[in-house]
Design a protein around this motif. Sequence first.
Motif, PDB file in Angstrom:
ATOM      1  N   GLY A 134       0.952  -0.886  -0.376  1.00 45.46           N
ATOM      2  CA  GLY A 134       0.093  -0.125  -0.369  1.00 45.46           C
ATOM      3  C   GLY A 134       0.524   0.956  -0.091  1.00 45.46           C
ATOM      4  O   GLY A 134       0.375   2.242   0.072  1.00 45.46           O
ATOM      5  N   ARG A 135       1.896   1.144  -0.521  1.00 46.63           N
ATOM      6  CA  ARG A 135       2.891   2.333  -0.241  1.00 46.63           C
ATOM      7  C   ARG A 135       2.592   3.376  -0.966  1.00 46.63           C
ATOM      8  O   ARG A 135       1.975   4.455  -0.823  1.00 46.63           O
ATOM      9  CB  ARG A 135       4.091   2.355  -1.145  1.00 46.63           C
ATOM     10  CG  ARG A 135       5.116   3.715  -1.360  1.00 46.63           C
ATOM     11  CD  ARG A 135       6.953   2.781  -1.726  1.00 46.63           C
ATOM     12  NE  ARG A 135       6.419   1.426  -3.138  1.00 46.63           N
ATOM     13  CZ  ARG A 135       7.211   1.000  -3.585  1.00 46.63           C
ATOM     14  NH1 ARG A 135       8.647   1.442  -2.611  1.00 46.63           N
ATOM     15  NH2 ARG A 135       7.041   0.410  -4.800  1.00 46.63           N
ATOM     16  N   GLY A 136       1.949   2.905  -2.714  1.00 44.07           N
ATOM     17  CA  GLY A 136       1.403   3.871  -3.232  1.00 44.07           C
ATOM     18  C   GLY A 136      -0.109   4.990  -2.176  1.00 44.07           C
ATOM     19  O   GLY A 136      -0.356   6.436  -2.425  1.00 44.07           O
ATOM     20  N   LYS A 137      -1.041   4.386  -1.857  1.00 45.28           N
ATOM     21  CA  LYS A 137      -2.480   4.603  -0.823  1.00 45.28           C
ATOM     22  C   LYS A 137      -1.758   5.705  -0.161  1.00 45.28           C
ATOM     23  O   LYS A 137      -2.680   6.062  -0.389  1.00 45.28           O
ATOM     24  CB  LYS A 137      -3.303   3.661  -1.023  1.00 45.28           C
ATOM     25  CG  LYS A 137      -3.794   2.964  -2.063  1.00 45.28           C
ATOM     26  CD  LYS A 137      -4.632   1.750  -1.960  1.00 45.28           C
ATOM     27  CE  LYS A 137      -5.223   0.897  -2.885  1.00 45.28           C
ATOM     28  NZ  LYS A 137      -5.713   0.004  -2.319  1.00 45.28           N
ATOM     29  N   ALA A 138      -0.490   5.420   0.533  1.00 43.05           N
ATOM     30  CA  ALA A 138      -0.430   5.916   1.843  1.00 43.05           C
ATOM     31  C   ALA A 138       1.016   7.045   1.335  1.00 43.05           C
ATOM     32  O   ALA A 138       0.698   8.025   2.299  1.00 43.05           O
ATOM     33  CB  ALA A 138       0.614   4.957   2.327  1.00 43.05           C
ATOM     34  N   GLY A 139       0.798   7.072  -0.138  1.00 48.28           N
ATOM     35  CA  GLY A 139       1.419   8.837  -0.286  1.00 48.28           C
ATOM     36  C   GLY A 139       2.990   8.486  -0.441  1.00 48.28           C
ATOM     37  O   GLY A 139       3.786   9.479  -0.161  1.00 48.28           O
ATOM     38  N   GLY A 140       3.515   6.927  -0.651  1.00 51.01           N
ATOM     39  CA  GLY A 140       4.871   6.849  -0.555  1.00 51.01           C
ATOM     40  C   GLY A 140       5.303   6.692  -1.918  1.00 51.01           C
ATOM     41  O   GLY A 140       6.446   6.208  -1.938  1.00 51.01           O
ATOM     42  N   VAL A 141       4.784   7.336  -2.556  1.00 44.32           N
ATOM     43  CA  VAL A 141       4.818   7.058  -4.543  1.00 44.32           C
ATOM     44  C   VAL A 141       4.406   8.874  -4.075  1.00 44.32           C
ATOM     45  O   VAL A 141       3.460   9.297  -5.093  1.00 44.32           O
ATOM     46  CB  VAL A 141       4.860   6.429  -5.648  1.00 44.32           C
ATOM     47  CG1 VAL A 141       4.976   6.082  -6.669  1.00 44.32           C
ATOM     48  CG2 VAL A 141       4.903   4.451  -4.615  1.00 44.32           C
ATOM     49  N   LYS A 142       5.702   9.585  -5.166  1.00 45.81           N
ATOM     50  CA  LYS A 142       5.379  10.492  -5.835  1.00 45.81           C
ATOM     51  C   LYS A 142       5.763  10.898  -7.461  1.00 45.81           C
ATOM     52  O   LYS A 142       7.916  10.490  -7.436  1.00 45.81           O
ATOM     53  CB  LYS A 142       5.843  12.323  -5.072  1.00 45.81           C
ATOM     54  CG  LYS A 142       5.410  12.164  -3.705  1.00 45.81           C
ATOM     55  CD  LYS A 142       4.104  12.243  -3.165  1.00 45.81           C
ATOM     56  CE  LYS A 142       3.256  12.184  -2.275  1.00 45.81           C
ATOM     57  NZ  LYS A 142       1.844  12.508  -2.445  1.00 45.81           N
ATOM     58  N   LEU A 143       5.667  11.353  -7.856  1.00 52.30           N
ATOM     59  CA  LEU A 143       5.801  12.359  -9.795  1.00 52.30           C
ATOM     60  C   LEU A 143       6.196  14.084  -9.397  1.00 52.30           C
ATOM     61  O   LEU A 143       6.049  14.242  -8.463  1.00 52.30           O
ATOM     62  CB  LEU A 143       5.126  12.276 -10.335  1.00 52.30           C
ATOM     63  CG  LEU A 143       5.386  12.642 -12.036  1.00 52.30           C
ATOM     64  CD1 LEU A 143       6.333  11.341 -12.564  1.00 52.30           C
ATOM     65  CD2 LEU A 143       3.890  12.666 -12.830  1.00 52.30           C
ATOM     66  N   VAL A 144       7.704  13.634  -9.602  1.00 47.37           N
ATOM     67  CA  VAL A 144       7.918  15.425  -9.110  1.00 47.37           C
ATOM     68  C   VAL A 144       8.352  15.639 -10.767  1.00 47.37           C
ATOM     69  O   VAL A 144       9.459  14.933 -11.078  1.00 47.37           O
ATOM     70  CB  VAL A 144       9.651  15.345  -7.813  1.00 47.37           C
ATOM     71  CG1 VAL A 144       8.777  15.147  -6.650  1.00 47.37           C
ATOM     72  CG2 VAL A 144      10.640  14.401  -8.059  1.00 47.37           C
ATOM     73  N   LYS A 145       8.388  17.090 -10.544  1.00 43.97           N
ATOM     74  CA  LYS A 145       9.507  18.219 -11.712  1.00 43.97           C
ATOM     75  C   LYS A 145      10.477  18.648 -10.970  1.00 43.97           C
ATOM     76  O   LYS A 145      11.313  19.669 -11.919  1.00 43.97           O
ATOM     77  CB  LYS A 145       7.756  18.503 -12.315  1.00 43.97           C
ATOM     78  CG  LYS A 145       6.787  17.696 -13.210  1.00 43.97           C
ATOM     79  CD  LYS A 145       5.795  18.814 -13.144  1.00 43.97           C
ATOM     80  CE  LYS A 145       4.741  17.604 -13.773  1.00 43.97           C
ATOM     81  NZ  LYS A 145       3.358  18.942 -14.723  1.00 43.97           N
ATOM     82  N   THR A 146      10.669  19.155  -9.854  1.00 44.25           N
ATOM     83  CA  THR A 146      11.876  19.538  -9.933  1.00 44.25           C
ATOM     84  C   THR A 146      12.645  19.187  -8.740  1.00 44.25           C
ATOM     85  O   THR A 146      12.110  18.050  -7.957  1.00 44.25           O
ATOM     86  CB  THR A 146      11.142  21.248  -9.039  1.00 44.25           C
ATOM     87  OG1 THR A 146      10.523  20.822  -7.536  1.00 44.25           O
ATOM     88  CG2 THR A 146      10.673  21.417  -9.606  1.00 44.25           C
ATOM     89  N   LYS A 147      13.542  19.373  -8.100  1.00 42.99           N
ATOM     90  CA  LYS A 147      14.583  18.894  -7.509  1.00 42.99           C
ATOM     91  C   LYS A 147      15.322  19.732  -6.368  1.00 42.99           C
ATOM     92  O   LYS A 147      15.268  20.079  -6.031  1.00 42.99           O
ATOM     93  CB  LYS A 147      16.334  19.016  -8.061  1.00 42.99           C
ATOM     94  CG  LYS A 147      15.622  17.741  -9.200  1.00 42.99           C
ATOM     95  CD  LYS A 147      17.690  17.960  -9.865  1.00 42.99           C
ATOM     96  CE  LYS A 147      17.476  17.777 -11.188  1.00 42.99           C
ATOM     97  NZ  LYS A 147      18.881  18.478 -11.855  1.00 42.99           N
TER      98      LYS A 147
END
Length: 66
Positions: A53-66
């Motif tokens: 459930g890593r994705g449902k818990a907010g443990g996966v993020k798509l980022v566009k900046t460093k």
Amino acid sequence: MNLHEYQGKQLFAQYGLPVSKGIATKTPADAAAAADTIGGDMFVVKAQVHAGGRGKAGGVKLVKTK
């Protein structure tokens, strides 16, 4: 056996299986350096946990900046 994703990818690569580029880091500065190494303009940052459930818990993020 509990493996983090990066550990499983290392095993797959040892046996010649294709894996996506990725670098395990522990600090935001290391993550920014890893983004420079990999290249690109968008990145996926994933928390490494042994629980589902890593994705449902907010443990996966798509980022566009460093």
